[in-house]
Scaffold this motif. Structure first.
Motif, PDB file in Angstrom:
ATOM      1  N   PRO A 295       0.829  -1.078  -0.049  1.00 51.03           N
ATOM      2  CA  PRO A 295      -0.199   0.222   0.041  1.00 51.03           C
ATOM      3  C   PRO A 295       0.757   1.114  -0.375  1.00 51.03           C
ATOM      4  N   ASP A 296       1.883   1.199   0.800  1.00 55.69           N
ATOM      5  CA  ASP A 296       3.015   2.324   0.901  1.00 55.69           C
ATOM      6  C   ASP A 296       2.938   2.810  -1.292  1.00 55.69           C
TER       7      ASP A 296
ATOM      8  N   PHE B 225      -3.592  -1.825  -8.762  1.00 53.69           N
ATOM      9  CA  PHE B 225      -3.697  -1.546  -7.518  1.00 53.69           C
ATOM     10  C   PHE B 225      -4.650  -2.630  -6.444  1.00 53.69           C
ATOM     11  N   TYR B 226      -3.845  -2.635  -5.306  1.00 59.72           N
ATOM     12  CA  TYR B 226      -4.737  -3.776  -4.559  1.00 59.72           C
ATOM     13  C   TYR B 226      -5.574  -3.369  -3.815  1.00 59.72           C
ATOM     14  N   THR B 227      -5.491  -1.671  -3.213  1.00 59.98           N
ATOM     15  CA  THR B 227      -6.895  -1.607  -2.409  1.00 59.98           C
ATOM     16  C   THR B 227      -8.318  -0.479  -3.947  1.00 59.98           C
ATOM     17  N   GLU B 228      -9.582  -0.786  -3.187  1.00 60.07           N
ATOM     18  CA  GLU B 228     -10.202   0.155  -4.392  1.00 60.07           C
ATOM     19  C   GLU B 228     -10.121   1.527  -4.806  1.00 60.07           C
ATOM     20  N   ASP B 229     -10.004   1.841  -3.386  1.00 61.91           N
ATOM     21  CA  ASP B 229      -9.315   3.692  -3.268  1.00 61.91           C
ATOM     22  C   ASP B 229      -8.313   3.827  -4.017  1.00 61.91           C
TER      23      ASP B 229
ATOM     24  N   MET C 259      -9.680   3.861  -7.805  1.00 62.21           N
ATOM     25  CA  MET C 259     -10.839   4.859  -8.516  1.00 62.21           C
ATOM     26  C   MET C 259      -9.166   5.419  -8.444  1.00 62.21           C
ATOM     27  N   ILE C 260      -9.368   6.199  -7.477  1.00 61.57           N
ATOM     28  CA  ILE C 260      -7.609   7.295  -8.030  1.00 61.57           C
ATOM     29  C   ILE C 260      -7.259   7.299  -9.402  1.00 61.57           C
ATOM     30  N   TYR C 261      -6.762   5.594  -9.280  1.00 61.52           N
ATOM     31  CA  TYR C 261      -5.741   5.916 -10.568  1.00 61.52           C
ATOM     32  C   TYR C 261      -6.469   5.918 -11.898  1.00 61.52           C
ATOM     33  N   SER C 262      -8.079   4.909 -12.151  1.00 58.61           N
ATOM     34  CA  SER C 262      -8.789   5.166 -12.698  1.00 58.61           C
ATOM     35  C   SER C 262      -9.361   6.188 -13.354  1.00 58.61           C
TER      36      SER C 262
ATOM     37  N   ILE D  57     -11.941  11.101  -2.066  1.00 59.44           N
ATOM     38  CA  ILE D  57     -11.183  12.671  -2.074  1.00 59.44           C
ATOM     39  C   ILE D  57     -10.308  12.431  -0.593  1.00 59.44           C
ATOM     40  N   SER D  58     -10.964  11.799   0.187  1.00 65.48           N
ATOM     41  CA  SER D  58     -10.698  11.961   2.043  1.00 65.48           C
ATOM     42  C   SER D  58      -9.135  10.682   1.439  1.00 65.48           C
ATOM     43  N   GLU D  59      -9.338   9.309   0.441  1.00 65.66           N
ATOM     44  CA  GLU D  59      -8.075   8.701   0.263  1.00 65.66           C
ATOM     45  C   GLU D  59      -7.105  10.055  -0.663  1.00 65.66           C
ATOM     46  N   GLN D  60      -7.360  10.645  -1.391  1.00 66.30           N
ATOM     47  CA  GLN D  60      -6.741  10.857  -2.209  1.00 66.30           C
ATOM     48  C   GLN D  60      -5.552  12.024  -1.035  1.00 66.30           C
ATOM     49  N   TYR D  61      -6.235  12.769  -0.153  1.00 67.43           N
ATOM     50  CA  TYR D  61      -5.417  13.457   0.855  1.00 67.43           C
ATOM     51  C   TYR D  61      -4.705  13.285   2.202  1.00 67.43           C
ATOM     52  N   ARG D  62      -5.534  11.598   1.586  1.00 69.73           N
ATOM     53  CA  ARG D  62      -4.138  10.772   2.687  1.00 69.73           C
ATOM     54  C   ARG D  62      -3.049  10.415   1.926  1.00 69.73           C
ATOM     55  N   ILE D  63      -2.962  10.231   0.618  1.00 70.39           N
ATOM     56  CA  ILE D  63      -1.630  10.481  -0.449  1.00 70.39           C
ATOM     57  C   ILE D  63      -0.577  11.085  -0.512  1.00 70.39           C
ATOM     58  N   LEU D  64      -1.967  12.164  -0.518  1.00 73.81           N
ATOM     59  CA  LEU D  64      -0.663  13.739  -1.000  1.00 73.81           C
ATOM     60  C   LEU D  64       0.541  14.364   0.252  1.00 73.81           C
ATOM     61  N   PRO D  65      -0.243  13.796   1.576  1.00 79.96           N
ATOM     62  CA  PRO D  65       1.029  14.326   2.434  1.00 79.96           C
ATOM     63  C   PRO D  65       2.117  13.178   2.485  1.00 79.96           C
ATOM     64  N   HIS D  66       1.779  12.280   2.410  1.00 80.67           N
ATOM     65  CA  HIS D  66       2.647  11.252   2.394  1.00 80.67           C
ATOM     66  C   HIS D  66       4.001  11.172   1.519  1.00 80.67           C
TER      67      HIS D  66
END
Length: 100
Positions: free
Chosen positions: A10-11, A39-43, A46-49, A79-88
């Protein structure tokens, strides 16, 4: 293409997606190599799609354009998953440039 299997990170998925949101040319580097199903996770799928749809429509890919795209298509649950991705990704970018 790559097949989904029991070995996933996931990382690493987060790093790839975050890089695509931060760096204008990043998506063109993975286009044709990765698919949403890679990608393994559905979120993440979706983001990649969404990035793929945007890229094929000649739309810029960034955090703001992605948010607008998701809102217009009523996919706001992502959107919440996208915001988790950005700070990382920002943390990783700072580390690479020696700004930690």
């Amino acid at each position: 293409m790559f097949k989904k299997n029991v070995h996933y990170s996931p990382d690493l998925e987060t790093e790839i997606l975050g890089a695509c949101l931060l760096e204008q040319s990043a998506f063109s580097r993975v286009y044709g190599i990765l698919e949403a199903e890679t990608f393994y996770t559905e979120d993440h799928q979706m983001i990649y799609s969404c990035m793929l749809e945007m890229f094929e429509a000649n739309m810029p890919i960034s955090i703001l354009s992605m948010m607008d795209y998701l809102i217009r298509r009523k996919r706001t649950e992502t959107i919440s998953e996208q915001y988790r991705i950005l700070p990382h990704s920002l943390n990783h970018e700072s580390y690479q440039h020696g700004k930690h």
